[in-house]
Design a protein around this motif. Sequence first.
Motif, PDB file in Angstrom:
ATOM      1  N   PHE A 199      65.879  96.273  62.377  1.00 15.33           N
ATOM      2  CA  PHE A 199      67.200  96.161  63.006  1.00 15.33           C
ATOM      3  C   PHE A 199      67.310  94.871  63.825  1.00 15.33           C
ATOM      4  CE2 PHE A 199      70.109  97.018  66.534  1.00 15.33           C
ATOM      5  CZ  PHE A 199      71.241  97.425  65.845  1.00 15.33           C
ATOM      6  N   LEU A 200      66.250  94.555  64.569  1.00 13.60           N
ATOM      7  CA  LEU A 200      66.262  93.345  65.389  1.00 13.60           C
ATOM      8  C   LEU A 200      66.293  92.085  64.526  1.00 13.60           C
ATOM      9  CD1 LEU A 200      63.703  94.340  68.175  1.00 13.60           C
ATOM     10  CD2 LEU A 200      66.183  94.180  68.387  1.00 13.60           C
ATOM     11  N   PHE A 201      65.461  92.075  63.480  1.00 10.33           N
ATOM     12  CA  PHE A 201      65.430  90.896  62.606  1.00 10.33           C
ATOM     13  C   PHE A 201      66.743  90.737  61.834  1.00 10.33           C
ATOM     14  CE2 PHE A 201      60.839  90.804  63.250  1.00 10.33           C
ATOM     15  CZ  PHE A 201      60.578  89.446  63.211  1.00 10.33           C
ATOM     16  N   ALA A 202      67.397  91.826  61.519  1.00  9.32           N
ATOM     17  CA  ALA A 202      68.654  91.759  60.766  1.00  9.32           C
ATOM     18  C   ALA A 202      69.765  91.096  61.565  1.00  9.32           C
ATOM     19  CB  ALA A 202      69.083  93.158  60.334  1.00  9.32           C
ATOM     20  N   GLY A 203      69.645  91.108  62.883  1.00 11.95           N
ATOM     21  CA  GLY A 203      70.701  90.518  63.710  1.00 11.95           C
ATOM     22  C   GLY A 203      70.453  89.077  64.112  1.00 11.95           C
ATOM     23  N   ILE A 204      69.349  88.498  63.665  1.00 15.56           N
ATOM     24  CA  ILE A 204      69.034  87.120  64.058  1.00 15.56           C
ATOM     25  C   ILE A 204      69.933  86.138  63.304  1.00 15.56           C
ATOM     26  CG2 ILE A 204      67.281  85.313  63.992  1.00 15.56           C
ATOM     27  CD1 ILE A 204      65.178  87.485  64.416  1.00 15.56           C
ATOM     28  N   ARG A 205      70.504  85.205  64.028  1.00 13.24           N
ATOM     29  CA  ARG A 205      71.323  84.143  63.441  1.00 13.24           C
ATOM     30  C   ARG A 205      70.939  82.810  64.094  1.00 13.24           C
ATOM     31  NH1 ARG A 205      72.049  88.037  60.941  1.00 13.24           N
ATOM     32  NH2 ARG A 205      73.996  88.973  60.197  1.00 13.24           N
ATOM     33  N   ILE A 206      70.970  81.761  63.307  1.00 13.81           N
ATOM     34  CA  ILE A 206      70.715  80.410  63.821  1.00 13.81           C
ATOM     35  C   ILE A 206      71.959  79.567  63.565  1.00 13.81           C
ATOM     36  CG2 ILE A 206      69.335  78.313  63.598  1.00 13.81           C
ATOM     37  CD1 ILE A 206      66.968  80.047  62.831  1.00 13.81           C
ATOM     38  N   VAL A 207      72.522  79.039  64.624  1.00 15.79           N
ATOM     39  CA  VAL A 207      73.718  78.195  64.525  1.00 15.79           C
ATOM     40  C   VAL A 207      73.288  76.743  64.726  1.00 15.79           C
ATOM     41  CG1 VAL A 207      76.011  77.716  65.438  1.00 15.79           C
ATOM     42  CG2 VAL A 207      75.129  80.068  65.448  1.00 15.79           C
ATOM     43  N   TYR A 208      73.548  75.910  63.728  1.00 12.77           N
ATOM     44  CA  TYR A 208      73.143  74.507  63.809  1.00 12.77           C
ATOM     45  C   TYR A 208      74.057  73.722  64.750  1.00 12.77           C
ATOM     46  CZ  TYR A 208      70.040  75.428  59.886  1.00 12.77           C
ATOM     47  OH  TYR A 208      69.043  75.936  59.085  1.00 12.77           O
TER      48      TYR A 208
ATOM     49  N   PRO B 176      75.596  76.291  69.275  1.00 11.02           N
ATOM     50  CA  PRO B 176      74.342  76.069  68.540  1.00 11.02           C
ATOM     51  C   PRO B 176      73.138  76.696  69.231  1.00 11.02           C
ATOM     52  CG  PRO B 176      75.617  74.048  68.694  1.00 11.02           C
ATOM     53  CD  PRO B 176      76.287  75.042  69.583  1.00 11.02           C
ATOM     54  N   GLY B 177      72.188  77.128  68.393  1.00 11.01           N
ATOM     55  CA  GLY B 177      70.951  77.699  68.919  1.00 11.01           C
ATOM     56  C   GLY B 177      70.604  79.011  68.239  1.00 11.01           C
ATOM     57  N   PHE B 178      69.614  79.678  68.802  1.00 10.58           N
ATOM     58  CA  PHE B 178      69.150  80.981  68.305  1.00 10.58           C
ATOM     59  C   PHE B 178      70.066  82.068  68.866  1.00 10.58           C
ATOM     60  CE2 PHE B 178      66.581  84.815  68.551  1.00 10.58           C
ATOM     61  CZ  PHE B 178      65.981  84.859  67.308  1.00 10.58           C
ATOM     62  N   ARG B 179      70.695  82.823  67.981  1.00  5.65           N
ATOM     63  CA  ARG B 179      71.649  83.844  68.410  1.00  5.65           C
ATOM     64  C   ARG B 179      71.326  85.182  67.738  1.00  5.65           C
ATOM     65  NH1 ARG B 179      72.020  80.666  71.682  1.00  5.65           N
ATOM     66  NH2 ARG B 179      73.760  79.311  72.249  1.00  5.65           N
ATOM     67  N   TRP B 180      71.795  86.244  68.409  1.00  6.75           N
ATOM     68  CA  TRP B 180      71.565  87.590  67.859  1.00  6.75           C
ATOM     69  C   TRP B 180      72.863  88.377  67.924  1.00  6.75           C
ATOM     70  CZ3 TRP B 180      71.637  92.777  69.476  1.00  6.75           C
ATOM     71  CH2 TRP B 180      70.974  93.673  68.603  1.00  6.75           C
ATOM     72  N   VAL B 181      73.173  89.040  66.814  1.00  4.98           N
ATOM     73  CA  VAL B 181      74.359  89.894  66.745  1.00  4.98           C
ATOM     74  C   VAL B 181      73.925  91.305  66.366  1.00  4.98           C
ATOM     75  CG1 VAL B 181      75.884  87.982  66.101  1.00  4.98           C
ATOM     76  CG2 VAL B 181      74.780  89.325  64.307  1.00  4.98           C
ATOM     77  N   ILE B 182      74.741  92.255  66.722  1.00  7.36           N
ATOM     78  CA  ILE B 182      74.440  93.651  66.389  1.00  7.36           C
ATOM     79  C   ILE B 182      74.759  93.876  64.916  1.00  7.36           C
ATOM     80  CG2 ILE B 182      74.940  96.058  66.920  1.00  7.36           C
ATOM     81  CD1 ILE B 182      75.893  95.131  69.684  1.00  7.36           C
TER      82      ILE B 182
END
Length: 252
Positions: free
Chosen positions: A14-23, A42-48
């Motif tokens: 669940f945690l890994f599924a919400g990881i997003r990286i914005v350039y 930009p950066g390391f972001r996490w969404v539900i």
Amino acid sequence: MNPIQILSVVIIIFLFAGIRIVYEYKRAPKFRFGKYIKTLKPGFRWVIPIIETIQIVDIRVITINIVSQEVMTEDNVPCSIDGVLFFKINDPERAVLEVEEYKFAITQLAQAALRDVCGKVELDTILSKREEMGKNIKSIVEIETKEWGIDINDVKIKDIQLPENMRRMMANQAEAERSRRARIILALAEEQAAGKLLEAGKLIDQSPSAIKLRLYQTLSNIAAEKNSTILFPFPEEVLPRKANNKKKKKKK
């Protein structure tokens, strides 16, 4: 596996599924249950997962080709004109919320504006004022795109295709114009040369010594050639005085 291990695996997934990286050159409007929340930087972001989604938007300058458009100019000349448009998104939220497909919308606007602008002027204006045509197209397109948070950087006319008979006529016209200019330049050169010759003739006519110098120069040029005999008749008045005196003594 016991329930705790299963739960741990589910949580990790669940945690890994919400990881997003914005350039750095992108932005990401974030939605929760379909409602806009904020724009992720930009950066390391996490969404539900499932509950929240993001839509990536490129904020760099983007190029769109304006496909060739059939245009009838004001002087009734059919031609095909294409171009290129440069735009940049300055408000990702509005670009996503205000228009469904901003690239497609801008393309359609640019095509319509190109036909509208080029159809109101003559062919010579399009050929000689491409930069102005591009600015006119830009001003029309950006009226709509400003409401979408999009800036139009520039519009360029790339190519203008004319019918074959029109190209031949323009080539003949250009050739005639070049020939006219060449004749004018030649006539001016002959006029200037004639004026200089007239001035030189007046100077020589006013000075007998100048006539002698010119004669000597001519003889020198002829003597440089490999000729056996040279006959050059000229009046006795132009001979040096010594030569004239010798001739007079012989006559006595």
